[in-house]
Design a protein around this motif. Sequence first.
Motif, PDB file in Angstrom:
ATOM      1  N   THR A   1       0.853  -0.820  -0.286  1.00 24.96           N
ATOM      2  CA  THR A   1       0.161   0.074  -0.288  1.00 24.96           C
ATOM      3  C   THR A   1       0.681   1.368   0.076  1.00 24.96           C
ATOM      4  O   THR A   1       0.198   2.440  -0.598  1.00 24.96           O
TER       5      THR A   1
ATOM      6  N   THR B   1      -3.997  -3.698   4.227  1.00 27.30           N
ATOM      7  CA  THR B   1      -5.459  -3.556   3.580  1.00 27.30           C
ATOM      8  C   THR B   1      -5.771  -4.842   3.019  1.00 27.30           C
ATOM      9  O   THR B   1      -4.704  -5.615   3.654  1.00 27.30           O
TER      10      THR B   1
ATOM     11  N   ASP C   1      -3.550  -3.734  -6.385  1.00 28.46           N
ATOM     12  CA  ASP C   1      -2.491  -4.088  -5.642  1.00 28.46           C
ATOM     13  C   ASP C   1      -3.767  -4.944  -5.060  1.00 28.46           C
ATOM     14  O   ASP C   1      -4.954  -5.480  -5.182  1.00 28.46           O
TER      15      ASP C   1
END
Length: 479
Positions: free
Chosen positions: A48, A112, A146
């Motif tokens: 991230t 995340t 991602d």
Amino acid sequence: MGLGSKLKSLIGEDLLDDLQHQLKEVAAQGLDRHLKIAVTGLSRSGKTVFITSLVHHLMEAHQSRSLPFFEVASEQRIISVKDLSATSEKPFPLRQSIQALGQEPPLWPESTTGLSEVKLAIRYKPASRLKRLVNDTATLYLDIIDYPGEWLLDLPLLHLDFAQWCSKQQQLFALEPRATLAKNWCAAQSRIDWLAPANDDALAVLSEEYTALLHLLRNDENALSMIQPGRCVLPGEWASNPLLQLFPILNPPADLSQIPAGSMYQQLQQRYEDYKELIVKRFYREHFSRFDRQVVLVDCLKVLNHGKPCFDDMKSALTDILQSFNYGQSGFLRRLFSPRIDKVLFASSKADHVTANQHHNLDKFLELIIQDAQRDMRFDGIDTRCMALASIRSTESAEAVLDGQTISCLKGINKQTGETIALFPGEVPMELPSERDWNSSRFRFLDFAPRKLPQTDLKPAHHIRLDQALEYLTGDMFR
Ligand SMILES: Nc1nc2c(ncn2[C@@H]2O[C@H](COP(=O)(O)OP(=O)(O)OP(=O)(O)O)[C@@H](O)[C@H]2O)c(=O)[nH]1
Ligand SMILES: [Mg+2]
């Protein structure tokens, strides 16, 4: 003499060929291009922060001079970068992350858990005079995705049947510290009769305990990487799906040719096959096979801190993960998904945790972890590069005199205590550490709090080699 021959004698054969090639390319493609770069790595490897910082520097590239080794930026050919992420179904938390890193005091962004993407349109002036004849400006549509490396760890399941997977897990759970950490769970397994009729409640309890065990294995203290099935810890859109009630049987029945229909064993075997078909293959088909280039972030310093078992476990997880890229001409992945990745960047993140004279060692240490996989990829014609980098440089270089000798130090804010510290973080080995080095607590690399990432006026000192990573990943698109 024909026109072609006349031109050749006037401007030279090579140049003419080159012109013809470029003209063909321009005519065939137009000037606008699309590129999908996927960023992966195991939990906390820095995905991230990497994407946030990379995109922030890119979006400021028309007015900042923070990317000297990124040609299109240093030649001031970037006109403007537009964020189109709002059109994505799974937008990356860009604004929140930039804000967290830009506030006072700055904070690292939140962890995340799934797949998300940034979509950018980069308007630039082409380098080639010929392309500029066709159009003054061109656009690169760049998607940066991602996703958790843990999902890639499911890939090897595709060529293992349930019995083979259980046997591999048996070997893994015999190793320390796994064996001790999994003692209770293994004991609970040993009380089950796998040939008895399936009992959904018992399976639900065991799978819940297995998921808790996987979380324990990968927490900050144990830091193990070889976690399968990956979706049990990072389910993404599959959260609470019964397919995730899955675990390996470590004490399978002796005769696997006599498994009764509807038994505990058969139920888990079926779930395993469904998991592969519905979850693993789908991810590869819908996402992985569409990536053009891949970044794999590796936190080498974390494994050095945690010692040999953690290092061995990460090496084996990464080697398995990297099978995904090693698809070869006849590999099973090529037959399944025809992937098209042509470049892979392995990046050792958080290079600001060591002094500048150790960056080369960090490159070499990463090469050591992934050397087998890298060799296979080269063989398959995939371009690979290893690079130590820091997305947000959070330390400054300093010098100290010890016993009359000047040594390089780092100054930064300790992430745990919030205190400003100056320290000599130690050396990164270029070879596999010896038993003695592992046992001597020689490696103790500290985590730092972030240094503020300003909104504008970004400088090269805000990162380490982010520009070189960008040049490697996208440079050819802007020529
Ligand atoms: N000093 C320094 N620390 C970094 C850098 N990048 C990441 N970190 C540290 O690593 C932690 C994890 O970074 P993230 O980018 O959130 O990692 P991630 O891979 O996205 O993690 P998950 O979302 O949990 O999988 C941060 O909270 C920082 O402590 C960097 O460039 N420099
Ligand atoms: Mg993350």
